[in-house]
Design a protein around this motif. Structure first.
Motif, PDB file in Angstrom:
ATOM      1  N   ASN A   1     -46.332 -22.578  -4.284  1.00 24.98           N
ATOM      2  CA  ASN A   1     -45.760 -23.843  -4.731  1.00 24.98           C
ATOM      3  C   ASN A   1     -45.151 -23.771  -6.129  1.00 24.98           C
ATOM      4  OD1 ASN A   1     -46.475 -25.086  -2.338  1.00 24.98           O
ATOM      5  ND2 ASN A   1     -48.507 -25.661  -3.095  1.00 24.98           N
ATOM      6  N   ASN A   2     -45.828 -23.068  -7.041  1.00 28.23           N
ATOM      7  CA  ASN A   2     -45.352 -23.035  -8.425  1.00 28.23           C
ATOM      8  C   ASN A   2     -44.620 -21.748  -8.764  1.00 28.23           C
ATOM      9  OD1 ASN A   2     -47.626 -21.459  -8.238  1.00 28.23           O
ATOM     10  ND2 ASN A   2     -48.355 -21.941 -10.293  1.00 28.23           N
ATOM     11  N   GLU A   3     -44.274 -20.957  -7.756  1.00 23.75           N
ATOM     12  CA  GLU A   3     -43.568 -19.700  -7.977  1.00 23.75           C
ATOM     13  C   GLU A   3     -42.202 -19.723  -7.311  1.00 23.75           C
ATOM     14  OE1 GLU A   3     -46.697 -16.069  -8.394  1.00 23.75           O
ATOM     15  OE2 GLU A   3     -46.485 -16.886  -6.381  1.00 23.75           O
ATOM     16  N   GLY A   4     -41.377 -18.763  -7.720  1.00 24.25           N
ATOM     17  CA  GLY A   4     -40.072 -18.577  -7.114  1.00 24.25           C
ATOM     18  C   GLY A   4     -39.765 -17.095  -7.002  1.00 24.25           C
ATOM     19  N   ILE A   5     -38.960 -16.746  -6.033  1.00 28.06           N
ATOM     20  CA  ILE A   5     -38.575 -15.343  -5.855  1.00 28.06           C
ATOM     21  C   ILE A   5     -37.610 -14.933  -6.960  1.00 28.06           C
ATOM     22  CG2 ILE A   5     -37.399 -13.708  -4.336  1.00 28.06           C
ATOM     23  CD1 ILE A   5     -38.298 -15.376  -1.970  1.00 28.06           C
TER      24      ILE A   5
END
Length: 444
Positions: free
Chosen positions: A112-116
């Motif tokens: 939820n709080n990460e991105g690629i």
């Protein structure tokens, strides 16, 4: 030698001629002279994805969802259409993305709080593993990320094999700058903790810690220091407050103690300057001028980037505290240094400043050794460089002749080191033995 543009004639020529030993792959690549992209299709209906790259073996197209949460992998369908001349009457389906690529799978990577990290991807061709990274948001201008996760996937079916998490750290992931893959070894540069983490990717798909180079060099250095401080505490119980402070400092070498890699670097510089002069008086003057005067600058150097030269040696770039992590964007204002480090003996075996003529000559004459191609990838040996191609050598000579002076030219060229992993394409269309092209305008 003239080579026919007729494919059938070249196939017949291949049947009746015997090629020189060791040139079979190069001769096979020559067939690309007969199959050259010459027509562009515009306004193709593409999915709303972020496209990263096609793997060097041409098996997979890597892309990410627009919200940078999911990985979407496609299989290219090669040579879908062909035409002759400039006026090509292609069917309407030729303007559809699905006519050229087939979706294999979609995998959710980010929480939820990460991105690629859309600019990071490394590919192990031998096992067809892909390494991806996700991270929490970075505060602009602050070299700190709360969580960085590396995901190892089997690209054949999208199964996540293993993960490696770095907490409260900073790794430069743009264009693979802070990570280098050599065969099954992975080097991750932690800029925040000033540590180079060496991991091994097993055939089973697991990420195994091998060693960490920075505060300690040997695997048991930390254990030895902790054991030594405990022994001192036992024999000197009356000085507990001193021992506690000592133990705290040793557990966090950045407080007052130089890390092991920095100590080895300073020792190498000292020994090199010591050996320059035989006369005792001149030797001490030389040390005072070249070592002690610059001691603080050397002690404050920061690990910026690293690459494998082989399975035992690393090329490490050190930059100033004021410089950026890459240590390469302003070579005139922030001088950088390069060290060759032997991981087995934990010794510094060479040290150069970015303006050193000797370093540039090594780069010019042995450029291919810095690419460190994987043993699993034969076609990576055909990347054109000024060390193996006469046309690339002529381009480098032209740039050198146009330079106003040699020193700025050397600094500019050494900004390329260490090379970013998998930054060059082995495509035959970039082989300067086969094609001449302008890199700036991307035209043949």
């Amino acid at each position: 030698m003239f080579r026919s543009k007729n494919v059938a004639a070249r196939i017949f020529d291949r049947q009746i001629r015997t090629r020189a030993p060791g040139t079979s792959v190069h001769c096979a690549r020559q067939f690309y002279e007969n199959i050259v992209p010459s027509y562009t299709i515009y306004d193709v209906e593409c999915p709303d994805h972020v496209f990263r790259k096609i793997t060097d073996d041409g098996q997979y197209l890597i892309s990410f969802s627009i919200n940078l949460r999911d990985l979407i992998v496609y299989r290219p369908s090669w040579l879908s259409y062909s035409c002759k001349g400039e006026d090509c009457d292609l069917p309407l389906r030729a303007k559809k993305f699905e006519s050229f690529f087939t979706e294999l799978y979609r995998v959710s990577l980010a929480s939820n709080n990460e991105g690629i990290c859309k600019y990071f991807f490394l590919y192990m061709e031998g096992n067809q593993f892909g390494l991806f990274a996700t991270s929490t948001a970075q505060i602009p201008g602050v070299l700190y990320i709360e969580k960085i996760t590396f995901h190892l996937l089997r690209l054949e079916d999208g199964v996540i094999l293993d993960k490696k998490v770095f907490q409260n750290d900073y790794v430069d992931l743009v264009h693979n700058t802070g990570v280098f893959l050599y065969d099954d070894l992975l080097a991750v540069v932690s800029f925040h903790h000033q540590t180079i983490h060496i991991l091994q990717i097993r055939e089973s798909g697991s990420l195994v810690d091998v060693r960490a180079i920075g505060a300690f060099c040997h695997e048991d250095d930390e254990l030895f220091i902790n054991f030594s401080t405990q022994g001192i505490t036992v024999h000197q119980m009356s000085e507990d407050h001193i021992e506690n402070n000592l133990a705290n400092n040793l557990s966090n070498p950045e407080n007052s103690f130089l890390g092991s890699i920095k100590q080895r670097l300073l020792s190498f510089i000292f020994q090199a300057i010591w050996n320059e002069e035989k006369d005792k008086t001149l030797r001490y003057q030389c040390l005072k001028k070249k070592f002690y005067f610059h001691f603080r600058d050397y002690a404050e150097l920061r690990i910026c980037k690293a690459q494998f030269l082989d399975r035992h040696h690393l090329l490490i770039k050190f930059g100033s505290v004021d410089g950026e992590p890459q240590g390469s964007r302003s070579p005139d204002h922030h001088p950088s240094f390069f060290a060759v480090y032997n991981m087995e003996t934990t010794e510094i075996v060479a040290f150069y400043q970015n303006s050193a003529d000797q370093l540039y000559l090594l780069f010019e004459q042995f450029c291919d050794h810095f690419y460190t191609p994987s043993r699993y990838s034969l076609h990576m040996n055909f990347i054109s460089s000024h060390a193996n191609n006469v046309h690339a050598s002529e381009q480098l000579r032209s740039i050198k002749n146009k330079a106003s002076s040699f020193s700025p030219f050397v600094k500019k060229m050494t900004t390329l080191l260490p090379f970013s992993c998998q930054s060059l394409s082995p495509s035959p269309y970039f082989d300067q033995y086969l094609f001449r092209f302008d890199e700036k305008s991307s035209t043949w």
